[in-house]
Each structure stands twice: as C-alpha cells, then as structure tokens.
Scaffold this active site. Structure first.
Site, PDB file in Angstrom:
ATOM      1  N   GLY A  11     154.877  89.634  75.222  1.00  0.00           N
ATOM      2  CA  GLY A  11     153.972  88.747  74.481  1.00  0.00           C
ATOM      3  C   GLY A  11     154.149  87.303  74.890  1.00  0.00           C
ATOM      4  O   GLY A  11     154.314  86.423  74.037  1.00  0.00           O
ATOM      5  N   SER A  13     151.928  85.407  76.557  1.00  0.00           N
ATOM      6  CA  SER A  13     150.674  84.718  76.892  1.00  0.00           C
ATOM      7  C   SER A  13     150.419  83.539  75.967  1.00  0.00           C
ATOM      8  O   SER A  13     149.567  82.703  76.234  1.00  0.00           O
ATOM      9  CB  SER A  13     149.510  85.707  76.776  1.00  0.00           C
ATOM     10  OG  SER A  13     149.419  86.183  75.445  1.00  0.00           O
ATOM     11  N   SER A  14     151.132  83.472  74.837  1.00  0.00           N
ATOM     12  CA  SER A  14     150.893  82.386  73.874  1.00  0.00           C
ATOM     13  C   SER A  14     152.108  82.233  72.965  1.00  0.00           C
ATOM     14  O   SER A  14     153.077  82.991  73.071  1.00  0.00           O
ATOM     15  CB  SER A  14     149.656  82.714  73.014  1.00  0.00           C
ATOM     16  OG  SER A  14     149.884  83.905  72.286  1.00  0.00           O
ATOM     17  N   SER A 128     162.388  89.079  64.900  1.00  0.00           N
ATOM     18  CA  SER A 128     162.126  89.547  63.541  1.00  0.00           C
ATOM     19  C   SER A 128     161.392  88.435  62.804  1.00  0.00           C
ATOM     20  O   SER A 128     160.568  87.721  63.392  1.00  0.00           O
ATOM     21  CB  SER A 128     163.465  89.916  62.885  1.00  0.00           C
ATOM     22  OG  SER A 128     163.271  90.388  61.578  1.00  0.00           O
ATOM     23  N   TYR A 142     153.392  94.294  57.666  1.00  0.00           N
ATOM     24  CA  TYR A 142     154.067  93.420  58.651  1.00  0.00           C
ATOM     25  C   TYR A 142     155.535  93.308  58.256  1.00  0.00           C
ATOM     26  O   TYR A 142     156.445  93.499  59.067  1.00  0.00           O
ATOM     27  CB  TYR A 142     153.396  92.042  58.648  1.00  0.00           C
ATOM     28  CG  TYR A 142     154.111  91.008  59.500  1.00  0.00           C
ATOM     29  CD1 TYR A 142     154.053  91.046  60.878  1.00  0.00           C
ATOM     30  CD2 TYR A 142     154.866  89.984  58.899  1.00  0.00           C
ATOM     31  CE1 TYR A 142     154.722  90.092  61.658  1.00  0.00           C
ATOM     32  CE2 TYR A 142     155.524  89.040  59.666  1.00  0.00           C
ATOM     33  CZ  TYR A 142     155.453  89.100  61.044  1.00  0.00           C
ATOM     34  OH  TYR A 142     156.114  88.170  61.802  1.00  0.00           O
ATOM     35  N   SER A 143     155.734  93.003  56.972  1.00  0.00           N
ATOM     36  CA  SER A 143     157.082  92.852  56.439  1.00  0.00           C
ATOM     37  C   SER A 143     157.889  94.147  56.629  1.00  0.00           C
ATOM     38  O   SER A 143     159.032  94.115  57.101  1.00  0.00           O
ATOM     39  CB  SER A 143     156.917  92.543  54.948  1.00  0.00           C
ATOM     40  OG  SER A 143     157.978  91.836  54.442  1.00  0.00           O
ATOM     41  N   SER A 145     157.459  96.458  58.810  1.00  0.00           N
ATOM     42  CA  SER A 145     157.759  96.708  60.232  1.00  0.00           C
ATOM     43  C   SER A 145     158.945  95.860  60.683  1.00  0.00           C
ATOM     44  O   SER A 145     159.756  96.297  61.502  1.00  0.00           O
ATOM     45  CB  SER A 145     156.529  96.428  61.109  1.00  0.00           C
ATOM     46  OG  SER A 145     156.228  95.042  61.131  1.00  0.00           O
ATOM     47  N   LYS A 146     159.072  94.638  60.126  1.00  0.00           N
ATOM     48  CA  LYS A 146     160.192  93.770  60.503  1.00  0.00           C
ATOM     49  C   LYS A 146     161.475  94.230  59.791  1.00  0.00           C
ATOM     50  O   LYS A 146     162.566  94.108  60.349  1.00  0.00           O
ATOM     51  CB  LYS A 146     159.877  92.301  60.183  1.00  0.00           C
ATOM     52  CG  LYS A 146     158.694  91.731  60.975  1.00  0.00           C
ATOM     53  CD  LYS A 146     158.989  91.578  62.479  1.00  0.00           C
ATOM     54  CE  LYS A 146     157.897  90.824  63.219  1.00  0.00           C
ATOM     55  NZ  LYS A 146     158.106  90.711  64.659  1.00  0.00           N
ATOM     56  N   PHE A 175     155.978  79.226  61.657  1.00  0.00           N
ATOM     57  CA  PHE A 175     155.906  78.263  62.763  1.00  0.00           C
ATOM     58  C   PHE A 175     154.453  78.122  63.197  1.00  0.00           C
ATOM     59  O   PHE A 175     153.660  79.069  63.087  1.00  0.00           O
ATOM     60  CB  PHE A 175     156.770  78.728  63.946  1.00  0.00           C
ATOM     61  CG  PHE A 175     158.223  78.393  63.771  1.00  0.00           C
ATOM     62  CD1 PHE A 175     158.756  77.235  64.329  1.00  0.00           C
ATOM     63  CD2 PHE A 175     159.042  79.204  63.011  1.00  0.00           C
ATOM     64  CE1 PHE A 175     160.092  76.907  64.132  1.00  0.00           C
ATOM     65  CE2 PHE A 175     160.382  78.883  62.816  1.00  0.00           C
ATOM     66  CZ  PHE A 175     160.907  77.733  63.383  1.00  0.00           C
ATOM     67  N   THR A 177     151.929  78.487  65.407  1.00  0.00           N
ATOM     68  CA  THR A 177     151.405  79.135  66.621  1.00  0.00           C
ATOM     69  C   THR A 177     149.977  79.602  66.280  1.00  0.00           C
ATOM     70  O   THR A 177     149.470  79.293  65.203  1.00  0.00           O
ATOM     71  CB  THR A 177     152.249  80.369  67.006  1.00  0.00           C
ATOM     72  OG1 THR A 177     152.091  81.347  65.977  1.00  0.00           O
ATOM     73  CG2 THR A 177     153.719  80.037  67.163  1.00  0.00           C
TER      74      THR A 177
HETATM   75  N1  LIG Z   1     154.384  82.204  64.077  1.00  0.00           N
HETATM   76  C1  LIG Z   1     155.160  82.504  63.071  1.00  0.00           C
HETATM   77  O1  LIG Z   1     155.129  81.826  62.029  1.00  0.00           O
HETATM   78  C2  LIG Z   1     156.144  83.655  63.170  1.00  0.00           C
HETATM   79  C3  LIG Z   1     157.157  83.732  62.207  1.00  0.00           C
HETATM   80  C4  LIG Z   1     158.092  84.757  62.282  1.00  0.00           C
HETATM   81  C5  LIG Z   1     158.015  85.678  63.310  1.00  0.00           C
HETATM   82  N2  LIG Z   1     157.015  85.602  64.241  1.00  0.00           N
HETATM   83  C6  LIG Z   1     157.022  86.617  65.303  1.00  0.00           C
HETATM   84  O2  LIG Z   1     156.957  85.988  66.571  1.00  0.00           O
HETATM   85  C7  LIG Z   1     156.360  86.866  67.517  1.00  0.00           C
HETATM   86  C8  LIG Z   1     155.342  86.096  68.344  1.00  0.00           C
HETATM   87  O3  LIG Z   1     154.363  85.579  67.493  1.00  0.00           O
HETATM   88  P1  LIG Z   1     153.610  84.170  67.742  1.00  0.00           P
HETATM   89  O4  LIG Z   1     153.677  83.417  66.485  1.00  0.00           O
HETATM   90  O5  LIG Z   1     154.076  83.556  68.992  1.00  0.00           O
HETATM   91  O6  LIG Z   1     152.097  84.681  67.872  1.00  0.00           O
HETATM   92  P2  LIG Z   1     151.051  84.790  69.105  1.00  0.00           P
HETATM   93  O7  LIG Z   1     150.903  83.468  69.760  1.00  0.00           O
HETATM   94  O8  LIG Z   1     149.834  85.440  68.520  1.00  0.00           O
HETATM   95  O9  LIG Z   1     151.780  85.772  70.125  1.00  0.00           O
HETATM   96  C9  LIG Z   1     151.741  87.152  69.974  1.00  0.00           C
HETATM   97  C10 LIG Z   1     151.974  87.746  71.350  1.00  0.00           C
HETATM   98  O10 LIG Z   1     152.095  89.165  71.191  1.00  0.00           O
HETATM   99  C11 LIG Z   1     151.347  89.778  72.220  1.00  0.00           C
HETATM  100  N3  LIG Z   1     150.906  91.106  71.772  1.00  0.00           N
HETATM  101  C12 LIG Z   1     150.242  91.433  70.653  1.00  0.00           C
HETATM  102  N4  LIG Z   1     150.021  92.754  70.610  1.00  0.00           N
HETATM  103  C13 LIG Z   1     150.582  93.270  71.744  1.00  0.00           C
HETATM  104  C14 LIG Z   1     150.693  94.566  72.296  1.00  0.00           C
HETATM  105  N5  LIG Z   1     150.177  95.642  71.686  1.00  0.00           N
HETATM  106  N6  LIG Z   1     151.327  94.723  73.478  1.00  0.00           N
HETATM  107  C15 LIG Z   1     151.845  93.656  74.130  1.00  0.00           C
HETATM  108  N7  LIG Z   1     151.765  92.399  73.674  1.00  0.00           N
HETATM  109  C16 LIG Z   1     151.129  92.213  72.490  1.00  0.00           C
HETATM  110  C17 LIG Z   1     150.187  88.842  72.517  1.00  0.00           C
HETATM  111  O11 LIG Z   1     149.842  88.986  73.884  1.00  0.00           O
HETATM  112  P3  LIG Z   1     148.387  89.401  74.459  1.00  0.00           P
HETATM  113  O12 LIG Z   1     147.380  89.238  73.346  1.00  0.00           O
HETATM  114  O13 LIG Z   1     148.170  88.448  75.598  1.00  0.00           O
HETATM  115  O14 LIG Z   1     148.564  90.806  74.909  1.00  0.00           O
HETATM  116  C18 LIG Z   1     150.825  87.469  72.295  1.00  0.00           C
HETATM  117  O15 LIG Z   1     151.338  86.966  73.507  1.00  0.00           O
HETATM  118  C19 LIG Z   1     155.813  88.047  66.723  1.00  0.00           C
HETATM  119  O16 LIG Z   1     156.692  89.150  66.846  1.00  0.00           O
HETATM  120  C20 LIG Z   1     155.833  87.555  65.272  1.00  0.00           C
HETATM  121  O17 LIG Z   1     156.022  88.602  64.356  1.00  0.00           O
HETATM  122  C21 LIG Z   1     156.069  84.606  64.192  1.00  0.00           C
END
Ligand SMILES: NC(=O)c1ccc[n+]([C@@H]2O[C@H](COP(=O)([O-])OP(=O)(O)OC[C@H]3O[C@@H](n4cnc5c(N)ncnc54)[C@H](OP(=O)(O)O)[C@@H]3O)[C@@H](O)[C@H]2O)c1
Length: 266
Positions: A11, A13-14, A128, A142-143, A145-146, A175, A177
């Site tokens: 993941g 890409s972003s 997580s 979501y919760s 799964s984590k 965060f 994103t």
């Molecule tokens: N942002 C927050 O507040 C926060 C807080 C706690 C935890 N997290 C965790 O941080 C992680 C990243 O999240 P983010 O905030 O950076 O969000 P994001 O920018 O939406 O990134 C999610 C990434 O997951 C990839 N993805 C989604 N489904 C996928 C699949 N089936 N196979 C492969 N890649 C997949 C997407 O890639 P593509 O779409 O390019 O395939 C994207 O690069 C997640 O696990 C999330 O649970 C985020």
C-alpha cells in the site's frame, strides 16, 4: 542483487505507505506496492499487488525475490476502512474488510516467511491502529480486523523468536491521509440509525482531516526498522497515547459515555 537491506512496503501508492517507502529509500533497497501500475519514483520500485488475491501475492513476492534473493523488512501497511454501523454492514462487506486488513497481512507474511526463516533474520511491521485496541463505533469491522491483527502479531512474535525474526505493531491514532476517500459505505439502511450514521461519517472525516502529520508515522517506522531490539508495540500520535490509558482507567459506563460525547453521538 543488492548489498542494502531489502524492504517491501504494501500500500505504498499514498498515505503512510508512500511516506514510509520514501523515507526508507535513503539507506534501504525499497519496493512498494499498489493494485495499480506505478512507475519507480524517489528510489522506490513499485510492484503490483492486491493483498486479497493469493496469485497476486505469489507473483509479487516472486518478482521481488528474483531481483533481490532476500527480504529483510516487510511493512504490512495496506488497509481498507468503512464508516457504517455494524447492523448496516453486510457480512460480505465485513469479510471484504478482513480480506484486506487481516487475511491480506497473513497472505503476504506467509509468502515471505520461508525466506526469512532460511536467512535466520527479518522484521515484520504490521500497521495496526488505536482502533485495534479500543472498539471504534461506526468502524466496528475495521476495528475487529485490527484487533485480530494484534492477537495474530503477538502470537507470531513468539513463534518467530527462535529464527531471529522480529514482529512489531504500529498503532497510530488519526492521521491526515486520504484514508477516508475510499471508505466503504453502509450496505443497508435502518431508520433507527439515521442520525448516528451521518454523525459517524462526518466525525471520521473530521478526525482524519484534523489528524496528526503522517510523516510522524514514517519517522517512527524508520526508527523501528533500525532498532537492534524492536518492541512488539509502538503507539504513534497524540490520541494513541491518551485514549488507551483512558480506556484502561475509566469504568465501562463512563468510557461509553465519553466515546459518545467525543463522536458527538446522541
Ligand atoms: N490515516 C489514519 O488515520 C490511520 C490511523 C491508523 C491506522 N491506519 C492504517 O494505516 C494504513 C494505511 O492507511 P493510510 O491512512 O495511509 O490510507 P491510504 O492513503 O488510503 O492508503 C491505503 C493503501 O492501501 C492500499 N490498499 C488498499 N486495499 C488494498 C489491497 N486490497 N491490496 C493492496 N493494497 C491495498 C492502497 O493502495 P492502492 O489503492 O494503490 O492499491 C493504499 O496505498 C492502513 O492499514 C490503515 O488501517 C491509518
């Protein structure tokens, strides 16, 4: 072949994944993944990967190993979120969330473990969330799964000790994103939830929009990756510090009240 340590960030890409990959690219040989095709950029070679597909995982790891013959660090970061009450989420959608957030991690981990065991070294960092420590209303699956990821990682860390393979969990709060942009929506509507549904959606959007700088997570992962004896758990961000402490000391009734208040729920 490379003399540098080899890292795979899913993941990438972003969001966190992109920042983590870019940060680690100064010093490591970094591969990132996306479901879509992405060119190599800022020193990160992108591979195509859908963590919900066995064949995609197999082909991604084969491609990486053909080039490097080793893998030192796996960052299981890919994730999927939803904003829907549990009763308004179909079983199919709940399974979809687990396919990415839990089974996706299991698939990629299973694919790299034989290589790490053979090397007698490696580190797996699983992304997580505070939602993996405290049940998050409106993001119940979501919760869940984590939470599953937390238990799996803790057990795995003990099982892999004899092979000198470390396992760590990173538990961020909210965060800033684009995580909420691909947020799955309710699959059913029950009028009893009409008010709460909209409040939940906007609370999640607001919490992410006002969240911490995601660079902090990338910096934390860079520190964890370079540690000679990494811990199992790392909480990152303000919320991740105080919320679990509050959960531990408040009686259930008071905690539920404060959670409703925090989310502006009636
Ligand atoms: N942002 C927050 O507040 C926060 C807080 C706690 C935890 N997290 C965790 O941080 C992680 C990243 O999240 P983010 O905030 O950076 O969000 P994001 O920018 O939406 O990134 C999610 C990434 O997951 C990839 N993805 C989604 N489904 C996928 C699949 N089936 N196979 C492969 N890649 C997949 C997407 O890639 P593509 O779409 O390019 O395939 C994207 O690069 C997640 O696990 C999330 O649970 C985020």
């Amino acid at each position: 072949m490379t003399n540098q340590k080899v890292v795979l960030v899913t993941g990438a890409s972003s969001g966190f994944g992109q920042l983590i990959a870019q940060k680690l690219a100064c010093g490591y040989c970094v591969f990132g993944t996306s479901r879509k095709e992405h060119p190599t950029s800022q020193g990160v070679e992108m591979l195509t990967l859908d963590v919900t597909s066995d064949s995609s995982v197999e082909s991604c790891i084969n491609q990486l190993l053909t080039q490097t013959n080793r893998i030192d660090l796996l960052v299981n970061n890919a994730g999927q979120i939803h904003a829907s009450m549990i009763e308004e989420t179909s079983l199919e959608q709940a399974k979809e969330i687990f396919e990415t957030n839990f089974w996706g991690v299991v698939r990629v981990t299973n694919a790299v473990l034989p290589v790490m065991r053979q090397q007698r070294s490696g580190h797996i960092i699983n992304m997580s969330s505070v939602a993996g420590l405290i049940g998050a209303p409106g993001q119940g699956f979501y919760s869940a799964s984590k939470f599953a990821l937390e238990g799996y990682s803790e057990a795995l860390s003990v099982e892999l000790d004899p092979f000198n393979i470390k396992v760590s969990l990173v538990e961020p709060g909210y965060f800033k994103t684009n995580f909420n942009q691909a947020m799955l929506q309710p699959t059913a509507i029950h009028s009893d939830y009409d008010t709460v549904r909209d409040v939940i959606r906007s609370s999640v959007d607001q919490a992410i929009a006002q969240g911490d700088n995601p660079d902090k997570v990338a910096q934390a992962i860079a520190r964890i990756a370079s540690s000679s004896s990494p811990r199992l758990r790392y909480r990152v961000g303000n919320e991740a510090q105080w919320l679990p402490r509050l959960r531990a000391i408040l009686p259930d009734k008071l905690f539920r009240f404060s959670a409703r208040k925090r989310l502006n729920l009636p």
